[in-house]
Design a protein around this motif. Structure first.
Motif, PDB file in Angstrom:
ATOM      1  N   ASP A   1     -44.945 104.804  42.098  1.00 19.63           N
ATOM      2  CA  ASP A   1     -44.553 106.037  41.408  1.00 19.63           C
ATOM      3  C   ASP A   1     -44.166 107.106  42.422  1.00 19.63           C
ATOM      4  N   ASN A   2     -42.949 107.640  42.270  1.00 23.25           N
ATOM      5  CA  ASN A   2     -42.489 108.687  43.173  1.00 23.25           C
ATOM      6  C   ASN A   2     -42.555 110.068  42.532  1.00 23.25           C
ATOM      7  N   GLY A   3     -43.078 110.139  41.316  1.00 23.74           N
ATOM      8  CA  GLY A   3     -43.234 111.422  40.640  1.00 23.74           C
ATOM      9  C   GLY A   3     -42.041 111.841  39.807  1.00 23.74           C
ATOM     10  N   GLU A   4     -40.929 111.139  39.933  1.00 17.81           N
ATOM     11  CA  GLU A   4     -39.730 111.481  39.168  1.00 17.81           C
ATOM     12  C   GLU A   4     -39.929 111.114  37.697  1.00 17.81           C
ATOM     13  N   ARG A   5     -39.516 112.028  36.815  1.00 19.38           N
ATOM     14  CA  ARG A   5     -39.655 111.791  35.380  1.00 19.38           C
ATOM     15  C   ARG A   5     -38.329 112.050  34.696  1.00 19.38           C
ATOM     16  N   VAL A   6     -38.103 111.351  33.583  1.00 21.50           N
ATOM     17  CA  VAL A   6     -36.891 111.496  32.790  1.00 21.50           C
ATOM     18  C   VAL A   6     -37.311 111.784  31.365  1.00 21.50           C
ATOM     19  N   LEU A   7     -36.693 112.790  30.753  1.00 23.47           N
ATOM     20  CA  LEU A   7     -36.982 113.073  29.358  1.00 23.47           C
ATOM     21  C   LEU A   7     -36.498 111.917  28.497  1.00 23.47           C
ATOM     22  N   PHE A   8     -37.245 111.601  27.468  1.00 20.16           N
ATOM     23  CA  PHE A   8     -36.895 110.496  26.602  1.00 20.16           C
ATOM     24  C   PHE A   8     -35.517 110.716  25.968  1.00 20.16           C
TER      25      PHE A   8
ATOM     26  N   ASP B   1     -33.008 112.286  27.253  1.00 26.13           N
ATOM     27  CA  ASP B   1     -32.003 111.993  28.277  1.00 26.13           C
ATOM     28  C   ASP B   1     -31.850 110.490  28.486  1.00 26.13           C
ATOM     29  N   TYR B   2     -32.967 109.788  28.466  1.00 25.51           N
ATOM     30  CA  TYR B   2     -32.931 108.333  28.593  1.00 25.51           C
ATOM     31  C   TYR B   2     -32.090 107.722  27.475  1.00 25.51           C
ATOM     32  N   LEU B   3     -32.329 108.174  26.246  1.00 27.26           N
ATOM     33  CA  LEU B   3     -31.581 107.652  25.106  1.00 27.26           C
ATOM     34  C   LEU B   3     -30.090 107.941  25.227  1.00 27.26           C
ATOM     35  N   LYS B   4     -29.737 109.151  25.677  1.00 27.46           N
ATOM     36  CA  LYS B   4     -28.327 109.507  25.868  1.00 27.46           C
ATOM     37  C   LYS B   4     -27.671 108.587  26.901  1.00 27.46           C
ATOM     38  N   ASN B   5     -28.357 108.380  28.026  1.00 32.69           N
ATOM     39  CA  ASN B   5     -27.827 107.528  29.083  1.00 32.69           C
ATOM     40  C   ASN B   5     -27.691 106.079  28.608  1.00 32.69           C
ATOM     41  N   ARG B   6     -28.672 105.613  27.887  1.00 31.80           N
ATOM     42  CA  ARG B   6     -28.633 104.240  27.383  1.00 31.80           C
ATOM     43  C   ARG B   6     -27.484 104.063  26.399  1.00 31.80           C
ATOM     44  N   LYS B   7     -27.312 105.056  25.518  1.00 25.89           N
ATOM     45  CA  LYS B   7     -26.238 104.993  24.539  1.00 25.89           C
ATOM     46  C   LYS B   7     -24.886 104.993  25.246  1.00 25.89           C
ATOM     47  N   ALA B   8     -24.742 105.828  26.278  1.00 23.21           N
ATOM     48  CA  ALA B   8     -23.486 105.909  27.018  1.00 23.21           C
ATOM     49  C   ALA B   8     -23.177 104.590  27.741  1.00 23.21           C
ATOM     50  N   LYS B   9     -24.198 103.941  28.268  1.00 27.41           N
ATOM     51  CA  LYS B   9     -24.000 102.667  28.981  1.00 27.41           C
ATOM     52  C   LYS B   9     -23.603 101.554  28.026  1.00 27.41           C
ATOM     53  N   ASN B  10     -24.116 101.593  26.800  1.00 24.17           N
ATOM     54  CA  ASN B  10     -23.852 100.523  25.835  1.00 24.17           C
ATOM     55  C   ASN B  10     -22.593 100.759  25.012  1.00 24.17           C
ATOM     56  N   ALA B  11     -21.940 101.892  25.215  1.00 26.82           N
ATOM     57  CA  ALA B  11     -20.736 102.205  24.414  1.00 26.82           C
ATOM     58  C   ALA B  11     -19.526 101.484  24.933  1.00 26.82           C
TER      59      ALA B  11
END
Length: 67
Positions: free
Chosen positions: A48-55, A57-67
């Motif tokens: 763990d490096n302490g970096e966090r991602v808002l859920f 934002d994760y969903l937006k990125n995932r949706k963009a990758k799968n489009a």
């Protein structure tokens, strides 16, 4: 750990086999899976490096990758 009471038999080619009751086998598998979960948790904590991602934002990125 659950106590196990193994029985030993030898097959037709002389190889020794272990026989457990289904309850003992299931308990042993459960404990092994729990140990694996603990190992994975310990590894994740170590890496763990302490970096966090808002859920969201994760969903937006995932949706963009799968489009």
């Amino acid at each position: 750990m659950t106590a196990i009471h193994p029985q030993y038999i030898t097959d037709t080619v002389g190889q020794k086999l272990v026989v457990l009751s289904i309850q003992e086998f299931d308990a042993m598998i459960e404990e092994l899976e729990e140990l694996e979960d603990i190992k994975m948790y310990d590894k994740a904590k170590k890496e763990d490096n302490g970096e966090r991602v808002l859920f969201s934002d994760y969903l937006k990125n995932r949706k963009a990758k799968n489009a």
